[in-house]
Design an enzyme around this catalytic site. Structure first.
Site, mmCIF file in Angstrom:
data_model
loop_
_atom_site.group_PDB
_atom_site.id
_atom_site.type_symbol
_atom_site.label_atom_id
_atom_site.label_comp_id
_atom_site.label_asym_id
_atom_site.label_seq_id
_atom_site.Cartn_x
_atom_site.Cartn_y
_atom_site.Cartn_z
ATOM 1 N N ALA A 1 -18.805 85.156 -39.109
ATOM 2 C CA ALA A 1 -18.565 86.624 -38.462
ATOM 3 C C ALA A 1 -17.821 87.403 -39.462
ATOM 4 C CB ALA A 1 -17.639 86.379 -37.366
ATOM 5 N N HIS B 1 -11.217 86.151 -19.804
ATOM 6 C CA HIS B 1 -10.684 84.989 -19.257
ATOM 7 C C HIS B 1 -9.108 85.004 -19.449
ATOM 8 C CE1 HIS B 1 -14.686 82.557 -20.273
ATOM 9 N NE2 HIS B 1 -14.606 83.334 -19.268
ATOM 10 N N CYS C 1 9.274 85.914 -7.535
ATOM 11 C CA CYS C 1 10.020 85.215 -6.408
ATOM 12 C C CYS C 1 11.045 84.378 -6.546
ATOM 13 C CB CYS C 1 8.835 84.548 -5.402
ATOM 14 S SG CYS C 1 8.074 83.246 -6.531
ATOM 15 N N CYS D 1 3.548 83.796 -5.702
ATOM 16 C CA CYS D 1 3.484 85.092 -5.004
ATOM 17 C C CYS D 1 2.729 86.021 -5.727
ATOM 18 C CB CYS D 1 5.033 85.808 -5.326
ATOM 19 S SG CYS D 1 5.267 86.297 -6.921
ATOM 20 N N ASN E 1 -24.083 85.325 -34.958
ATOM 21 C CA ASN E 1 -23.533 84.107 -34.703
ATOM 22 C C ASN E 1 -23.780 83.337 -35.860
ATOM 23 O OD1 ASN E 1 -21.971 83.180 -32.486
ATOM 24 N ND2 ASN E 1 -23.520 81.582 -32.207
ATOM 25 N N LEU E 2 -22.978 81.979 -35.947
ATOM 26 C CA LEU E 2 -23.300 81.150 -36.926
ATOM 27 C C LEU E 2 -24.424 80.750 -37.043
ATOM 28 C CD1 LEU E 2 -21.433 80.170 -39.290
ATOM 29 C CD2 LEU E 2 -20.861 78.304 -37.891
ATOM 30 N N GLN F 1 -13.924 86.804 -24.422
ATOM 31 C CA GLN F 1 -13.696 85.587 -23.684
ATOM 32 C C GLN F 1 -12.530 84.819 -24.185
ATOM 33 O OE1 GLN F 1 -17.764 83.682 -22.724
ATOM 34 N NE2 GLN F 1 -18.029 84.423 -24.800
ATOM 35 N N CYS G 1 1.904 83.679 -11.169
ATOM 36 C CA CYS G 1 2.738 82.848 -10.281
ATOM 37 C C CYS G 1 1.785 82.631 -9.162
ATOM 38 C CB CYS G 1 3.833 83.620 -9.863
ATOM 39 S SG CYS G 1 4.835 82.749 -8.429
ATOM 40 N N CYS H 1 9.447 82.074 -11.918
ATOM 41 C CA CYS H 1 8.845 83.499 -11.492
ATOM 42 C C CYS H 1 9.731 84.708 -11.492
ATOM 43 C CB CYS H 1 8.141 83.527 -10.166
ATOM 44 S SG CYS H 1 7.459 85.140 -9.993
HETATM 45 P P1 NAD Z 1 -19.577 77.288 -15.988
HETATM 46 O O1 NAD Z 1 -20.717 76.360 -14.988
HETATM 47 O O2 NAD Z 1 -19.761 78.697 -15.962
HETATM 48 O O3 NAD Z 1 -19.607 76.562 -17.316
HETATM 49 C C1 NAD Z 1 -19.348 75.228 -16.937
HETATM 50 C C2 NAD Z 1 -19.316 75.064 -18.564
HETATM 51 O O4 NAD Z 1 -18.406 73.898 -18.456
HETATM 52 C C3 NAD Z 1 -20.538 74.551 -19.399
HETATM 53 O O5 NAD Z 1 -20.851 75.823 -19.775
HETATM 54 C C4 NAD Z 1 -20.394 73.651 -20.251
HETATM 55 O O6 NAD Z 1 -20.348 74.119 -21.615
HETATM 56 C C5 NAD Z 1 -18.981 73.403 -19.827
HETATM 57 N N1 NAD Z 1 -18.773 71.898 -19.663
HETATM 58 C C6 NAD Z 1 -19.733 71.124 -18.666
HETATM 59 N N2 NAD Z 1 -19.112 70.117 -19.118
HETATM 60 C C7 NAD Z 1 -18.425 69.948 -20.041
HETATM 61 C C8 NAD Z 1 -17.811 68.605 -20.722
HETATM 62 N N3 NAD Z 1 -17.725 67.631 -20.558
HETATM 63 N N4 NAD Z 1 -16.882 69.152 -21.978
HETATM 64 C C9 NAD Z 1 -16.765 70.197 -22.050
HETATM 65 N N5 NAD Z 1 -17.187 71.333 -21.588
HETATM 66 C C10 NAD Z 1 -18.195 71.218 -20.491
HETATM 67 O O7 NAD Z 1 -18.074 76.934 -15.304
HETATM 68 P P2 NAD Z 1 -18.004 77.355 -13.909
HETATM 69 O O8 NAD Z 1 -17.269 75.859 -13.291
HETATM 70 O O9 NAD Z 1 -19.185 77.716 -13.027
HETATM 71 O O10 NAD Z 1 -16.878 78.275 -13.847
HETATM 72 C C11 NAD Z 1 -17.371 79.696 -14.393
HETATM 73 C C12 NAD Z 1 -16.249 80.637 -14.059
HETATM 74 O O11 NAD Z 1 -15.062 79.945 -15.001
HETATM 75 C C13 NAD Z 1 -16.619 81.563 -14.776
HETATM 76 O O12 NAD Z 1 -15.968 82.917 -14.253
HETATM 77 C C14 NAD Z 1 -15.834 81.716 -15.987
HETATM 78 O O13 NAD Z 1 -15.393 82.675 -16.732
HETATM 79 C C15 NAD Z 1 -14.675 80.854 -15.942
HETATM 80 N N6 NAD Z 1 -14.509 79.915 -16.983
HETATM 81 C C16 NAD Z 1 -13.322 80.033 -17.594
HETATM 82 C C17 NAD Z 1 -13.039 79.103 -18.697
HETATM 83 C C18 NAD Z 1 -11.695 79.169 -19.335
HETATM 84 O O14 NAD Z 1 -11.295 78.130 -19.881
HETATM 85 N N7 NAD Z 1 -10.968 80.124 -19.473
HETATM 86 C C19 NAD Z 1 -14.016 78.483 -18.994
HETATM 87 C C20 NAD Z 1 -15.155 78.203 -18.441
HETATM 88 C C21 NAD Z 1 -15.351 78.994 -17.517
HETATM 89 N N1 APR Z 2 -18.595 82.977 -37.240
HETATM 90 C C1 APR Z 2 -19.731 83.266 -36.435
HETATM 91 N N2 APR Z 2 -20.032 82.320 -35.274
HETATM 92 C C2 APR Z 2 -19.163 81.243 -35.523
HETATM 93 C C3 APR Z 2 -18.388 80.769 -36.448
HETATM 94 C C4 APR Z 2 -18.151 81.777 -37.312
HETATM 95 N N3 APR Z 2 -17.217 81.628 -38.586
HETATM 96 N N4 APR Z 2 -18.022 79.470 -35.968
HETATM 97 C C5 APR Z 2 -18.473 79.326 -35.027
HETATM 98 N N5 APR Z 2 -19.383 80.113 -34.528
HETATM 99 C C6 APR Z 2 -20.237 80.218 -33.272
HETATM 100 C C7 APR Z 2 -20.697 78.614 -32.666
HETATM 101 O O1 APR Z 2 -22.007 78.575 -33.607
HETATM 102 C C8 APR Z 2 -20.834 78.928 -31.449
HETATM 103 O O2 APR Z 2 -22.160 79.521 -31.060
HETATM 104 O O3 APR Z 2 -19.194 80.200 -32.252
HETATM 105 C C9 APR Z 2 -19.702 79.933 -30.936
HETATM 106 C C10 APR Z 2 -18.649 79.311 -30.239
HETATM 107 O O4 APR Z 2 -19.145 78.929 -29.214
HETATM 108 P P1 APR Z 2 -18.178 77.942 -27.905
HETATM 109 O O5 APR Z 2 -17.383 77.170 -28.697
HETATM 110 O O6 APR Z 2 -18.749 77.638 -26.700
HETATM 111 O O7 APR Z 2 -17.044 79.378 -27.592
HETATM 112 P P2 APR Z 2 -17.346 80.270 -26.484
HETATM 113 O O8 APR Z 2 -18.720 80.763 -26.483
HETATM 114 O O9 APR Z 2 -16.286 81.466 -26.676
HETATM 115 O O10 APR Z 2 -16.998 79.670 -25.064
HETATM 116 C C11 APR Z 2 -16.909 80.321 -23.953
HETATM 117 O O11 APR Z 2 -15.869 78.567 -22.548
HETATM 118 O O12 APR Z 2 -14.574 76.783 -22.319
HETATM 119 C C12 APR Z 2 -14.871 78.216 -22.225
HETATM 120 O O13 APR Z 2 -13.010 79.702 -21.708
HETATM 121 C C13 APR Z 2 -13.744 79.287 -22.899
HETATM 122 O O14 APR Z 2 -14.085 81.643 -23.168
HETATM 123 C C14 APR Z 2 -14.614 80.138 -23.437
HETATM 124 C C15 APR Z 2 -15.812 80.094 -22.882
#
Ligand code: NAD
Ligand code: APR
EC number: 2.3.1.286
Length: 237
Positions: free
Chosen positions: A220, A111, A141, A122, A204-205, A93, A119, A138
């Protein structure tokens, strides 16, 4: 360790695997979403409203990431890819390039990536390793003002979903590393893998609360190398 057909491994990583390389996670107490409103910097609506702010947000993350090195967890996954005799797919991710820097190649960024540009005018996608802005032109285009980071935002569809679900449907081992499991569709991968009969493990942590057969808590850089060592040391077949 649970006996399973040594065939196909699917791994999902999240921000937690890069935390010990010095990159912030999203939902830890001091995480990115505690400091930025995701609606303003990680949604299509936010980009439409203030593209300069979104570019500034990703330019800062691109610079931070460029200065970071892969850690022992990234390196252990690259070793597992090299030495594993069966099927292998690493899905991240994360939009950083630390898995590539560690040597991973059978890798899919669902992601998108910080060093990619798209772009909106286009549809062209191209590499962009420096700062991006509303004046970025871009190369296809030749229009400015339409180029955005090639990152999947909230509400957008992730990349490689068909390939990922296909891999999950034939997984024998699913490993989730460093993700809180709060964002779909990634958060649903463990269920897909279990339904395919895979053994599922979370490193995970702390436990994310997802339904895994096994959870190994810790940092990790400690848990992943140890897990890979044990996996590769097991008798074949
Ligand atoms: P979602 O419903 O999957 O996730 C919404 C996320 O927004 C929740 O998991 C929550 O952790 C987060 N969220 C909600 N309120 C928040 C806040 N106030 N502050 C921080 N985080 C908050 O998202 P969606 O709108 O249904 O979109 C899902 C799609 O978007 C998926 O395809 C996913 O892969 C993509 N996505 C991309 C990113 C990115 O930044 N690259 C982030 C999240 C989702
Ligand atoms: N070792 C292992 N795990 C860790 C460590 C570590 N050193 N530090 C933090 N963690 C764990 C935390 O406990 C938490 O469960 O990693 C996780 C990070 O979770 P998030 O901050 O939610 O990140 P992620 O799960 O990648 O978010 C998913 O949300 O906003 C979007 O696009 C964004 O790809 C991201 C997606």
């Amino acid at each position: 360790m649970q006996q399973f057909r040594e065939r196909n491994i699917v791994i999902l990583t999240g921000a937690g695997i890069s935390a010990e390389s010095g990159l912030d996670t999203f939902r830890d107490p001091d995480g990115i979403w505690a400091r930025y409103d995701y609606r303003r910097v990680a949604t299509p609506e936010g980009f439409a409203e203030n593209p300069a702010l979104v570019h500034e947000f990703y330019n800062m993350r691109r610079r931070e990431t460029a200065a970071r090195a892969p850690n022992a967890a990234h390196l252990a996954l690259a070793r597992l890819e090299r030495e594993w005799p069966g099927g292998f797919l690493l899905v991240t991710q994360n939009i950083d390039s630390l898995h590539e820097k560690a040597g991973s190649s059978r890798l899919r960024h669902m992601h998108g990536t910080l060093d990619g540009a798209l772009c909106a005018g286009c549809g062209a996608r191209f590499a962009q390793d420096g700062d991006m802005g509303t004046d970025t032109v871009c190369p296809s285009c030749m229009q400015a003002g339409q180029v955005r980071p090639d990152v999947v935002w909230f509400g957008e569809m992730p990349y490689f979903m068909e390939e990922i679900f296909d891999a999950l449907s034939s997984a024998d081992l699913f490993i989730s590393i460093g993700t809180s499991g709060t964002v779909y569709p990634a958060a649903g991968f463990v269920r897909e893998a279990r339904e395919a009969g895979a053994w599922t493990v979370e490193l995970n942590l702390e436990a994310s609360g997802g339904f895994f057969d096994s959870v190994i808590e810790g940092r990790a850089t400690e848990t992943v190398p140890d897990f890979v060592d044990r996996l590769l040391a097991r008798p074949r077949g």
